[in-house]
Motif scaffolding. Structure first.
Motif, PDB file in Angstrom:
ATOM      1  N   ALA A 110       0.804  -1.079  -0.249  1.00  0.00           N
ATOM      2  CA  ALA A 110      -0.136   0.294   0.346  1.00  0.00           C
ATOM      3  C   ALA A 110       0.966   0.839   0.390  1.00  0.00           C
ATOM      4  CB  ALA A 110      -0.991   0.216   1.437  1.00  0.00           C
ATOM      5  N   GLY A 111       1.441   0.959   0.592  1.00  0.00           N
ATOM      6  CA  GLY A 111       2.779   2.624   0.669  1.00  0.00           C
ATOM      7  C   GLY A 111       3.572   2.836  -0.358  1.00  0.00           C
ATOM      8  N   THR A 112       4.051   1.142  -0.776  1.00  0.00           N
ATOM      9  CA  THR A 112       4.483   1.716  -2.366  1.00  0.00           C
ATOM     10  C   THR A 112       3.697   2.385  -2.876  1.00  0.00           C
ATOM     11  OG1 THR A 112       6.134  -0.002  -1.402  1.00  0.00           O
ATOM     12  CG2 THR A 112       6.253   0.803  -3.971  1.00  0.00           C
ATOM     13  N   ALA A 113       2.592   1.706  -3.392  1.00  0.00           N
ATOM     14  CA  ALA A 113       1.647   2.268  -4.237  1.00  0.00           C
ATOM     15  C   ALA A 113       1.317   3.989  -4.492  1.00  0.00           C
ATOM     16  CB  ALA A 113       0.048   1.474  -4.489  1.00  0.00           C
ATOM     17  N   PHE A 114       1.258   4.227  -2.927  1.00  0.00           N
ATOM     18  CA  PHE A 114       0.478   5.592  -3.048  1.00  0.00           C
ATOM     19  C   PHE A 114       1.949   6.136  -3.234  1.00  0.00           C
ATOM     20  CE2 PHE A 114      -2.945   4.458   0.312  1.00  0.00           C
ATOM     21  CZ  PHE A 114      -3.458   4.879  -0.648  1.00  0.00           C
ATOM     22  N   PHE A 115       3.210   5.976  -2.653  1.00  0.00           N
ATOM     23  CA  PHE A 115       4.095   6.513  -3.104  1.00  0.00           C
ATOM     24  C   PHE A 115       4.661   6.754  -5.024  1.00  0.00           C
ATOM     25  CE2 PHE A 115       9.112   6.107  -3.934  1.00  0.00           C
ATOM     26  CZ  PHE A 115       9.360   7.712  -3.739  1.00  0.00           C
ATOM     27  N   THR A 116       3.885   5.665  -5.317  1.00  0.00           N
ATOM     28  CA  THR A 116       4.463   5.712  -6.598  1.00  0.00           C
ATOM     29  C   THR A 116       3.725   6.727  -7.504  1.00  0.00           C
ATOM     30  OG1 THR A 116       4.776   3.246  -6.328  1.00  0.00           O
ATOM     31  CG2 THR A 116       4.382   4.129  -9.222  1.00  0.00           C
ATOM     32  N   VAL A 117       2.369   7.028  -7.114  1.00  0.00           N
ATOM     33  CA  VAL A 117       1.163   7.746  -7.694  1.00  0.00           C
ATOM     34  C   VAL A 117       2.421   8.934  -7.141  1.00  0.00           C
ATOM     35  CG1 VAL A 117      -0.867   8.839  -7.294  1.00  0.00           C
ATOM     36  CG2 VAL A 117      -0.431   6.086  -7.205  1.00  0.00           C
ATOM     37  N   PHE A 118       2.040   9.518  -6.537  1.00  0.00           N
ATOM     38  CA  PHE A 118       2.674  10.901  -5.908  1.00  0.00           C
ATOM     39  C   PHE A 118       3.829  11.475  -6.323  1.00  0.00           C
ATOM     40  CE2 PHE A 118      -0.253  10.267  -2.349  1.00  0.00           C
ATOM     41  CZ  PHE A 118      -1.069  11.654  -2.876  1.00  0.00           C
ATOM     42  N   ALA A 119       5.019   9.968  -6.976  1.00  0.00           N
ATOM     43  CA  ALA A 119       5.931  10.228  -7.025  1.00  0.00           C
ATOM     44  C   ALA A 119       6.353  10.191  -8.472  1.00  0.00           C
ATOM     45  CB  ALA A 119       7.637   9.576  -7.316  1.00  0.00           C
ATOM     46  N   MET A 120       5.383  10.011  -9.087  1.00  0.00           N
ATOM     47  CA  MET A 120       4.608  10.397 -10.993  1.00  0.00           C
ATOM     48  C   MET A 120       4.191  11.220 -11.114  1.00  0.00           C
ATOM     49  SD  MET A 120       6.042   7.422 -12.642  1.00  0.00           S
ATOM     50  CE  MET A 120       4.648   8.212 -13.698  1.00  0.00           C
ATOM     51  N   VAL A 121       3.096  12.174 -10.429  1.00  0.00           N
ATOM     52  CA  VAL A 121       2.879  13.517 -10.078  1.00  0.00           C
ATOM     53  C   VAL A 121       3.888  14.446 -10.514  1.00  0.00           C
ATOM     54  CG1 VAL A 121       1.648  14.987  -9.562  1.00  0.00           C
ATOM     55  CG2 VAL A 121       1.033  13.220  -9.069  1.00  0.00           C
ATOM     56  N   ILE A 122       4.931  14.117  -9.628  1.00  0.00           N
ATOM     57  CA  ILE A 122       6.179  15.189  -9.345  1.00  0.00           C
ATOM     58  C   ILE A 122       6.990  14.873 -10.410  1.00  0.00           C
ATOM     59  CG2 ILE A 122       8.772  15.292  -7.996  1.00  0.00           C
ATOM     60  CD1 ILE A 122       7.334  14.155  -5.476  1.00  0.00           C
ATOM     61  N   ILE A 123       6.829  13.537 -11.173  1.00  0.00           N
ATOM     62  CA  ILE A 123       7.646  13.745 -12.160  1.00  0.00           C
ATOM     63  C   ILE A 123       7.344  14.169 -13.207  1.00  0.00           C
ATOM     64  CG2 ILE A 123       8.959  11.671 -14.046  1.00  0.00           C
ATOM     65  CD1 ILE A 123       8.916   9.898 -11.922  1.00  0.00           C
ATOM     66  N   ASN A 124       5.818  13.979 -13.762  1.00  0.00           N
ATOM     67  CA  ASN A 124       4.877  15.147 -14.436  1.00  0.00           C
ATOM     68  C   ASN A 124       4.695  15.688 -14.823  1.00  0.00           C
ATOM     69  OD1 ASN A 124       2.878  14.663 -16.603  1.00  0.00           O
ATOM     70  ND2 ASN A 124       1.859  15.410 -15.132  1.00  0.00           N
ATOM     71  N   ALA A 125       5.574  16.575 -13.539  1.00  0.00           N
ATOM     72  CA  ALA A 125       5.182  18.191 -13.111  1.00  0.00           C
ATOM     73  C   ALA A 125       6.934  18.508 -13.556  1.00  0.00           C
ATOM     74  CB  ALA A 125       5.410  18.493 -11.244  1.00  0.00           C
ATOM     75  N   GLY A 126       7.706  18.145 -13.350  1.00  0.00           N
ATOM     76  CA  GLY A 126       9.345  18.130 -13.549  1.00  0.00           C
ATOM     77  C   GLY A 126       9.410  18.197 -14.994  1.00  0.00           C
ATOM     78  N   TRP A 127       8.501  17.226 -15.828  1.00  0.00           N
ATOM     79  CA  TRP A 127       8.367  17.397 -17.438  1.00  0.00           C
ATOM     80  C   TRP A 127       7.804  18.508 -18.367  1.00  0.00           C
ATOM     81  CZ3 TRP A 127      11.008  13.036 -20.005  1.00  0.00           C
ATOM     82  CH2 TRP A 127      10.904  12.348 -21.833  1.00  0.00           C
ATOM     83  N   SER A 128       6.241  18.683 -17.754  1.00  0.00           N
ATOM     84  CA  SER A 128       5.661  19.583 -18.088  1.00  0.00           C
ATOM     85  C   SER A 128       6.178  20.855 -18.025  1.00  0.00           C
ATOM     86  CB  SER A 128       4.725  20.048 -17.226  1.00  0.00           C
ATOM     87  OG  SER A 128       4.328  19.687 -15.539  1.00  0.00           O
TER      88      SER A 128
END
Length: 273
Positions: A110-128
């Motif tokens: 569960a912790g890994t799933a939550f972290f992965t989602v928010f880490a991807m949001v951060i990556i997407n923010a940097g990419w955009s």
């Protein structure tokens, strides 16, 4: 000044309910008395990283204005602790009902799933924003892994009983503080990020005053201090783990979080900015 820059508590009408819910969660866990093993501590690692991800999003102004104070320091870590505690409670009941083979597995997944989602949001923010960069974040993780391996081998050779007793929990403590030290050193020496924690800034300034600063930078001293401090703490906890393993591992998990949280925060911030 002792507290880091950006330290801000939310209004009392938000802080009080958070503290009440946190106290209730802790009280229920205390009553349930779940086992705390090395696997339990490792299962909490992604939750420690989740708190960092949530705080990075706060620094990227990703939250609505009315809610953003909840993700500032230190409130974001209180909220993360509540979420992790509630997930732990759910895992306990699922295990008791025969729906999960182990408690740590559900907690860690569960912790890994939550972290992965928010880490991807951060990556997407940097990419955009065209600020996405993986070079130094990867360097930080790799170097921290190497430093951890060297420190753990040294501990195993000279203080075998400490390494054997603290086991994976001890390794997480060392890695957490290693990645905090390495990422802080990279930020200070290479990227040019100012250190916001006064005590850390003093150590970095001490490293900068040494003759070696012109050749290898100032951050190496911070890395050394962090790793040595982690190893000393493990040595001091050895008997405590033998006598009261549940309580000792909970405290060591807190020690690991103090290093792993800021370290992953730095790495994620480097990725996005």
């Amino acid at each position: 000044m002792v507290l880091p820059e950006g330290f801000a508590l939310p209004p009392w009408y938000l802080l009080v309910p958070i503290l009440v819910v946190l106290a209730g969660t802790v009280a229920l866990l205390w009553a349930l008395e779940p086992p705390v093993t090395d696997r339990t501590v490792l299962a909490f690692a992604p939750w420690m990283m989740l708190g960092s991800a949530l705080h990075v999003l706060y620094q990227l102004s990703a939250y609505p204005d009315r809610f953003e104070i909840l993700f500032a320091t230190p409130t974001v870590y209180l909220i993360t602790a509540i979420a992790a505690g509630l997930c732990w409670i759910v895992a306990i009941f699922l295990y008791a009902g025969g729906l999960q083979p182990t408690i740590p597995r559900f907690l860690g997944v569960a912790g890994t799933a939550f972290f992965t989602v928010f880490a991807m949001v951060i990556i997407n923010a940097g990419w955009s924003q065209e600020t996405f960069d993986l070079f130094w974040p990867v360097i930080c993780v790799v170097v921290a892994g190497i430093v951890t391996a060297i420190a753990w081998v040294a501990l195993s050779l000279w203080f075998t009983d400490v390494a054997a007793t603290t086991s994976y929990t001890g390794a997480l403590v060392v890695f957490g503080h290693a990645i905090d030290g390495v990422s802080t050193a990279v930020g200070y020496d290479v990227i040019g990020v100012a250190e916001t924690v006064p005590l850390s800034a003093l150590i970095l300034e001490a490293g900068e005053s040494l003759p070696t600063a012109d050749y290898i930078g100032a951050g190496w001293l911070f890395i050394l201090v962090k790793v040595v401090l982690a190893l000393v703490i493990l040595g001091l906890f050895k008997e405590f783990v033998d006598e009261a393993p549940r309580q000792a591992r909970i405290l060591l998990a807190g020690v690991a979080a103090v290093g792993l949280g800021p370290g992953i925060h730095n790495v994620l911030l480097f990725i996005a900015t």
